[in-house]
Motif scaffolding. Sequence first.
Motif, mmCIF file in Angstrom:
data_model
loop_
_atom_site.group_PDB
_atom_site.id
_atom_site.type_symbol
_atom_site.label_atom_id
_atom_site.label_comp_id
_atom_site.label_asym_id
_atom_site.label_seq_id
_atom_site.Cartn_x
_atom_site.Cartn_y
_atom_site.Cartn_z
ATOM 1 N N PHE A 18 19.880 23.486 -49.615
ATOM 2 C CA PHE A 18 19.478 24.878 -49.384
ATOM 3 C C PHE A 18 17.984 24.956 -49.066
ATOM 4 O O PHE A 18 17.570 25.654 -48.130
ATOM 5 C CB PHE A 18 19.801 25.707 -50.628
ATOM 6 N N LEU A 19 17.174 24.222 -49.809
ATOM 7 C CA LEU A 19 15.727 24.225 -49.580
ATOM 8 C C LEU A 19 15.379 23.671 -48.207
ATOM 9 O O LEU A 19 14.529 24.218 -47.498
ATOM 10 C CB LEU A 19 15.028 23.407 -50.670
ATOM 11 N N ILE A 20 16.018 22.576 -47.827
ATOM 12 C CA ILE A 20 15.725 21.971 -46.538
ATOM 13 C C ILE A 20 16.155 22.901 -45.406
ATOM 14 O O ILE A 20 15.425 23.110 -44.435
ATOM 15 C CB ILE A 20 16.423 20.603 -46.410
ATOM 16 N N LYS A 21 17.350 23.470 -45.514
ATOM 17 C CA LYS A 21 17.849 24.383 -44.476
ATOM 18 C C LYS A 21 16.868 25.527 -44.236
ATOM 19 O O LYS A 21 16.515 25.827 -43.089
ATOM 20 C CB LYS A 21 19.210 24.937 -44.901
ATOM 21 N N ASN A 22 16.392 26.147 -45.307
ATOM 22 C CA ASN A 22 15.500 27.290 -45.153
ATOM 23 C C ASN A 22 14.081 26.890 -44.759
ATOM 24 O O ASN A 22 13.428 27.584 -43.980
ATOM 25 C CB ASN A 22 15.466 28.102 -46.447
ATOM 26 N N SER A 23 13.604 25.764 -45.269
ATOM 27 C CA SER A 23 12.227 25.367 -44.971
ATOM 28 C C SER A 23 12.077 24.909 -43.527
ATOM 29 O O SER A 23 11.049 25.169 -42.888
ATOM 30 C CB SER A 23 11.763 24.271 -45.927
ATOM 31 N N VAL A 24 13.090 24.241 -42.981
ATOM 32 C CA VAL A 24 13.018 23.801 -41.579
ATOM 33 C C VAL A 24 12.941 25.006 -40.649
ATOM 34 O O VAL A 24 12.174 25.012 -39.673
ATOM 35 C CB VAL A 24 14.234 22.909 -41.233
ATOM 36 N N LEU A 25 13.722 26.034 -40.951
ATOM 37 C CA LEU A 25 13.694 27.241 -40.124
ATOM 38 C C LEU A 25 12.308 27.887 -40.096
ATOM 39 O O LEU A 25 11.949 28.538 -39.117
ATOM 40 C CB LEU A 25 14.715 28.257 -40.648
ATOM 41 N N ALA A 26 11.550 27.711 -41.159
ATOM 42 C CA ALA A 26 10.235 28.349 -41.272
ATOM 43 C C ALA A 26 9.102 27.471 -40.768
ATOM 44 O O ALA A 26 7.940 27.837 -40.923
ATOM 45 C CB ALA A 26 9.975 28.726 -42.739
ATOM 46 N N ARG A 27 9.434 26.319 -40.150
ATOM 47 C CA ARG A 27 8.387 25.399 -39.691
ATOM 48 C C ARG A 27 8.557 25.114 -38.196
ATOM 49 O O ARG A 27 9.217 24.139 -37.800
ATOM 50 C CB ARG A 27 8.426 24.097 -40.486
ATOM 51 N N PRO A 28 7.948 25.949 -37.357
ATOM 52 C CA PRO A 28 8.062 25.746 -35.901
ATOM 53 C C PRO A 28 7.567 24.374 -35.439
ATOM 54 O O PRO A 28 8.142 23.789 -34.513
ATOM 55 C CB PRO A 28 7.185 26.869 -35.324
ATOM 56 N N SER A 29 6.527 23.853 -36.085
ATOM 57 C CA SER A 29 5.994 22.549 -35.656
ATOM 58 C C SER A 29 7.014 21.440 -35.894
ATOM 59 O O SER A 29 7.128 20.506 -35.079
ATOM 60 C CB SER A 29 4.694 22.237 -36.399
ATOM 61 N N THR A 30 7.761 21.520 -37.000
ATOM 62 C CA THR A 30 8.803 20.525 -37.277
ATOM 63 C C THR A 30 9.920 20.629 -36.252
ATOM 64 O O THR A 30 10.407 19.612 -35.735
ATOM 65 C CB THR A 30 9.361 20.722 -38.694
ATOM 66 N N ILE A 31 10.335 21.839 -35.939
ATOM 67 C CA ILE A 31 11.392 22.050 -34.940
ATOM 68 C C ILE A 31 10.952 21.494 -33.592
ATOM 69 O O ILE A 31 11.743 20.850 -32.878
ATOM 70 C CB ILE A 31 11.755 23.540 -34.833
ATOM 71 N N GLU A 32 9.694 21.699 -33.228
ATOM 72 C CA GLU A 32 9.210 21.186 -31.945
ATOM 73 C C GLU A 32 9.231 19.660 -31.909
ATOM 74 O O GLU A 32 9.540 19.052 -30.874
ATOM 75 C CB GLU A 32 7.801 21.712 -31.667
ATOM 76 N N LYS A 33 8.911 19.025 -33.028
ATOM 77 C CA LYS A 33 8.962 17.557 -33.080
ATOM 78 C C LYS A 33 10.402 17.058 -32.945
ATOM 79 O O LYS A 33 10.655 16.050 -32.284
ATOM 80 C CB LYS A 33 8.338 17.060 -34.381
ATOM 81 N N ILE A 34 11.324 17.766 -33.575
ATOM 82 C CA ILE A 34 12.737 17.395 -33.452
ATOM 83 C C ILE A 34 13.204 17.586 -32.016
ATOM 84 O O ILE A 34 13.879 16.708 -31.444
ATOM 85 C CB ILE A 34 13.588 18.225 -34.426
ATOM 86 N N LYS A 35 12.856 18.702 -31.397
ATOM 87 C CA LYS A 35 13.249 18.962 -30.018
ATOM 88 C C LYS A 35 12.682 17.902 -29.082
ATOM 89 O O LYS A 35 13.379 17.416 -28.171
ATOM 90 C CB LYS A 35 12.781 20.353 -29.587
ATOM 91 N N SER A 36 11.432 17.536 -29.287
ATOM 92 C CA SER A 36 10.805 16.532 -28.433
ATOM 93 C C SER A 36 11.472 15.172 -28.598
ATOM 94 O O SER A 36 11.754 14.483 -27.602
ATOM 95 C CB SER A 36 9.310 16.439 -28.755
#
Length: 245
Positions: A18-36
Motif C-alpha cells: 500500500f505504501l509503495i503504490k501510493n508513494s510512487v504515484l506521488a513521485r513524478p521523478s521516479t515515474i519518469e525514470k521508470i518510463k525512460s
Amino acid sequence: MTANENNRNAYAGRDAEFLIKNSVLARPSTIEKIKSRFNIRGDLNNAESVGVYGGKADVRINFACGRYIDVSVKSFKTAAGFNQLARTSVSKFCKDFGLNAYDARALENIVATKSKNPKNPLFPPLHRQKWGEFFQNNAKRLLEWGFSKNADREILVLYNRETSIVKIYPMKEVLNCLPTNINFTKGGFNIGDVVSFQRKGGNGALSKHIPKTAIEHPGNNVQLKVKIIKLMPVLESVKLDEYEL
C-alpha cells in the motif's frame, strides 16, 4: 515460524504494498525514470494492488498508452533473515525443471529423509556431486523462478521498514547481477551468498492429519529465499531510484 509470525509478516507485506503504490504515484521523478528505462511514452494512469492473483507482482503501474510495469515489493528490517521468493511441492518443482521420474523420486526421498532428522544436511556428501551439477546448470532458472515472471516489464522494490527507505531496481538487471555459484549448506544450498534453496520445514499447523515425514506435508515443500541485506550491495550498480517515505 509460528502462525502468528506468518500473520504479522503478511500484514507487514500488505502495508508495504500500500505504501509503495501510493508513494510512487506521488513521485513524478521516479515515474519518469521508470518510463525512460522501459521506453514508455504514455502518461501515468494509475497504480493498483494486484493481490494474490498477481503472481510475482504485488503492485502494477499502468500507463495511458496501455503499457504497465509489474512491481515486486520486498519489505524487511535490518536485522531480519531471509524473505521468501518462491515455494512449491517437490513434485511441482520437478515438473517445472524437467526432472525425469527417477530423479523426481530421488529428490522426494532426499527431502522426506531430511524431515526425519532436521539436524542432518538436506544433501549429504553422497548426493552432492549429482545434485550440485543439476542445480549449478539450473542456477539462472532457479533465480528467475524465484524473482520474476517477465523481467522485461518488472521492477524490484526493496523497502526498509525501519528507515523507510525505498530502493528500486529493473528486474532484468537484477537477474543479470545475481551470482550463480552453488555452495551446499546444512539446510540445502546457497546461490552465491544471497539466495538459499531449502526444505520449508515447520510444524504444518493446518496439516496435522498428514505425517510430517510424508512428502505431501507442506513442511516438505521446497523454497527459495533471499537475504535482502546481502542482496542490496550486489544490486547497487543497477539501482534505478531511491527515496524516503
